[in-house]
Scaffold this motif. Structure first.
Motif, short mmCIF file in Angstrom:
data_model
loop_
_atom_site.label_atom_id
_atom_site.label_comp_id
_atom_site.label_asym_id
_atom_site.label_seq_id
_atom_site.Cartn_x
_atom_site.Cartn_y
_atom_site.Cartn_z
N ILE A 92 -41.78 -74.53 8.38
CA ILE A 92 -41.85 -75.17 9.69
C ILE A 92 -40.98 -74.36 10.64
O ILE A 92 -39.78 -74.14 10.38
N VAL A 93 -41.58 -73.91 11.73
CA VAL A 93 -40.92 -73.01 12.67
C VAL A 93 -40.83 -73.66 14.04
O VAL A 93 -41.76 -74.34 14.48
N ASN A 94 -39.70 -73.46 14.72
CA ASN A 94 -39.55 -73.87 16.11
C ASN A 94 -39.83 -72.66 16.99
O ASN A 94 -39.01 -71.75 17.09
N LYS A 95 -41.00 -72.62 17.59
CA LYS A 95 -41.41 -71.47 18.38
C LYS A 95 -40.83 -71.53 19.80
O LYS A 95 -40.97 -72.55 20.47
N PRO A 96 -40.22 -70.45 20.26
CA PRO A 96 -39.73 -70.44 21.65
C PRO A 96 -40.87 -70.20 22.63
O PRO A 96 -41.90 -69.60 22.28
N ALA A 97 -40.72 -70.66 23.84
CA ALA A 97 -41.68 -70.34 24.89
C ALA A 97 -41.69 -68.83 25.09
O ALA A 97 -40.66 -68.17 25.00
N GLY A 98 -42.88 -68.28 25.35
CA GLY A 98 -43.01 -66.86 25.59
C GLY A 98 -43.47 -66.07 24.38
O GLY A 98 -43.83 -64.90 24.51
N LEU A 99 -43.47 -66.68 23.19
CA LEU A 99 -43.89 -65.99 21.97
C LEU A 99 -45.34 -66.34 21.66
O LEU A 99 -45.69 -67.51 21.47
N VAL A 100 -46.20 -65.31 21.60
CA VAL A 100 -47.60 -65.51 21.24
C VAL A 100 -47.67 -65.82 19.74
O VAL A 100 -46.93 -65.25 18.94
N VAL A 101 -48.58 -66.71 19.35
CA VAL A 101 -48.64 -67.13 17.95
C VAL A 101 -49.22 -66.05 17.05
O VAL A 101 -48.66 -65.70 16.03
N HIS A 102 -50.39 -65.48 17.41
CA HIS A 102 -50.92 -64.39 16.59
C HIS A 102 -51.63 -63.37 17.46
O HIS A 102 -52.03 -63.65 18.59
N PRO A 103 -51.77 -62.13 16.95
CA PRO A 103 -52.29 -61.03 17.77
C PRO A 103 -53.67 -61.29 18.33
O PRO A 103 -54.52 -61.92 17.70
N ALA A 104 -53.88 -60.79 19.54
CA ALA A 104 -55.18 -60.86 20.21
C ALA A 104 -55.17 -59.79 21.29
O ALA A 104 -54.17 -59.08 21.47
N ILE A 105 -56.26 -59.67 21.98
CA ILE A 105 -56.37 -58.66 23.04
C ILE A 105 -55.23 -58.84 24.04
O ILE A 105 -55.01 -59.92 24.57
N GLY A 106 -54.48 -57.78 24.26
CA GLY A 106 -53.35 -57.81 25.18
C GLY A 106 -52.04 -58.15 24.52
O GLY A 106 -50.98 -57.98 25.12
N ASN A 107 -52.09 -58.66 23.28
CA ASN A 107 -50.86 -59.00 22.55
C ASN A 107 -51.02 -58.65 21.07
O ASN A 107 -51.04 -59.52 20.21
N TRP A 108 -51.11 -57.36 20.77
CA TRP A 108 -51.31 -56.94 19.39
C TRP A 108 -50.01 -56.92 18.60
O TRP A 108 -50.02 -56.91 17.37
N HIS A 109 -48.87 -56.90 19.30
CA HIS A 109 -47.58 -56.83 18.63
C HIS A 109 -46.63 -57.88 19.22
O HIS A 109 -46.92 -58.48 20.25
N GLY A 110 -45.50 -58.09 18.54
CA GLY A 110 -44.50 -59.01 19.06
C GLY A 110 -44.89 -60.46 18.98
O GLY A 110 -44.42 -61.28 19.77
N THR A 111 -45.72 -60.82 17.99
CA THR A 111 -46.19 -62.20 17.86
C THR A 111 -45.48 -62.93 16.72
O THR A 111 -44.78 -62.33 15.90
N LEU A 112 -45.70 -64.24 16.66
CA LEU A 112 -45.16 -65.03 15.56
C LEU A 112 -45.69 -64.52 14.23
O LEU A 112 -44.95 -64.46 13.24
N LEU A 113 -46.96 -64.15 14.18
CA LEU A 113 -47.54 -63.63 12.95
C LEU A 113 -46.79 -62.39 12.46
O LEU A 113 -46.49 -62.26 11.27
N ASN A 114 -46.48 -61.46 13.37
CA ASN A 114 -45.71 -60.28 12.98
C ASN A 114 -44.34 -60.66 12.43
O ASN A 114 -43.86 -60.07 11.46
N ALA A 115 -43.72 -61.66 13.04
CA ALA A 115 -42.42 -62.13 12.58
C ALA A 115 -42.51 -62.75 11.19
O ALA A 115 -41.64 -62.56 10.34
N LEU A 116 -43.57 -63.51 10.94
CA LEU A 116 -43.76 -64.16 9.65
C LEU A 116 -43.94 -63.14 8.53
O LEU A 116 -43.41 -63.29 7.43
N LEU A 117 -44.71 -62.09 8.80
CA LEU A 117 -44.92 -61.05 7.80
C LEU A 117 -43.61 -60.34 7.46
O LEU A 117 -43.40 -59.93 6.32
N ASN A 118 -42.74 -60.23 8.45
CA ASN A 118 -41.43 -59.62 8.20
C ASN A 118 -40.54 -60.56 7.37
O ASN A 118 -39.76 -60.11 6.53
N HIS A 119 -40.70 -61.85 7.61
CA HIS A 119 -39.90 -62.85 6.88
C HIS A 119 -40.34 -62.96 5.42
O HIS A 119 -39.50 -63.11 4.52
#
Length: 314
Positions: A92-119
């Motif tokens: 269970i994650v508390n997502k901050p405003a401004g963080l995209v949940v998963h990659p899509a056009i215009g946001n391929w990096h810096g998403t929650l999904l990228n963070a989860l894979l690192n975790h």
């Protein structure tokens, strides 16, 4: 992942292999089980059967080799996570405003999904790294993430059956007199493809709302979702003419309310997102089946906003 073995009850005699396997290994989705059958990961009495349509007689021993497979190709990135809860099957994650949940056009990096894979690198074997629902980029709050295929299937089913508790806090423009329910279908806007709107051809959508605190020209409301359509709260609140404060898509033209003090004006001008926070999340634990619930207080920017609205009344 260890091999799983079950004996086919005689009550399932006559079923197709894919139907029987779905009954015996219900922790996994039917589509995933079909894929495993066709790839030779299911044995019946020691013999690999590749046909989902093979008939069962009852009494057979079925072995499932539920191997983990890489299904996510995104890159792990060292993005901080605010983890509210974690065990072997659930995050269970508390997502901050401004963080995209998963990659899509215009946001391929810096998403929650990228963070989860690192975790947890094992999440690369799950669809969307275990993310089973999303909240908008500029919405803050609680999100659930499955850590196993069994948990992913359980949480997805709970969502489909409307068994997940999801409560939000929001600040709307306009002073509400009472709470209520919006039961209006939502679909894509006919001409603006990035927007959604209430329309007869849309999918059913139900939002319950309750007044928490009234201000002169705004309202702090609690909202509970029965369904989870894209932009549902934002569309429904705009539809009843109480759009979310700061919503750049559905909020209409920015207007400073009458009798607005300097501090409130500063907060209103500086609030650049929809004032929406996923405050409560409740679900049946995918392993223990116990009901679990988490709450997350308003983030700092919404606390300042609500305080300024209250102070302006004095």
């Amino acid at each position: 992942m260890p091999k799983l073995t079950e004996t086919v009850p005689y009550g399932l005699a006559g079923l197709r292999l894919d139907q029987g396997v779905a009954e015996l290994f219900s922790d996994y989705s039917r589509s995933k089980l079909q894929t495993w059958i066709k790839s030779g990961k299911v044995e019946v009495d020691g013999v690999i059967l590749l046909s989902p349509k093979a008939k069962l007689d009852g009494g057979e021993e079925i072995t499932l080799d539920a191997e983990a497979e890489i299904v996510v190709e995104s890159t792990p990135e060292p993005i901080p996570l605010d983890i509210v809860f974690e065990d072997d099957s659930l995050l269970i994650v508390n997502k901050p405003a401004g963080l995209v949940v998963h990659p899509a056009i215009g946001n391929w990096h810096g998403t929650l999904l990228n963070a989860l894979l690192n975790h947890d690198s094992n999440l690369e074997t799950l669809p969307r790294a275990g993310i089973v629902h999303r909240i908008d980029k500029e919405t803050s709050g609680l999100l659930m993430v499955a850590k196993t295929l069994q948990a992913h299937n359980s949480l997805t089913q709970q969502l489909q059956e409307h068994d997940i508790t999801r409560e939000y806090l929001a600040v709307t423009r306009g002073r509400m007199t009472a709470g209520g329910t919006v039961d209006e279908p939502i679909g894509r806007h006919p001409t603006e493809r990035k927007r959604y709107t209430v329309r007869e051809s849309g999918k059913p959508a139900v939002t319950h709302y309750r007044v928490v605190q009234r201000f002169a020209h705004h309202t702090l409301v609690q909202l509970m979702l029965e369904t989870g359509r894209t932009h549902q709260i934002r569309v429904h609140m705009a539809h009843i003419r109480y759009p979310l404060l700061g919503d750049p898509v559905y909020g209409g033209r920015f207007q400073m309310p009458p009798n607005c003090g300097a501090e409130l004006e500063k907060e209103l001008r500086g609030f650049k997102r929809q004032a929406l926070h996923a405050a409560k999340l409740g679900l049946q634990h995918p392993v223990t089946d116990e009901y679990c619930e988490w709450e997350q207080p308003l983030p700092d920017d919404m606390i300042r906003l609500v305080s300024a609205l209250a102070d302006n009344e004095r």
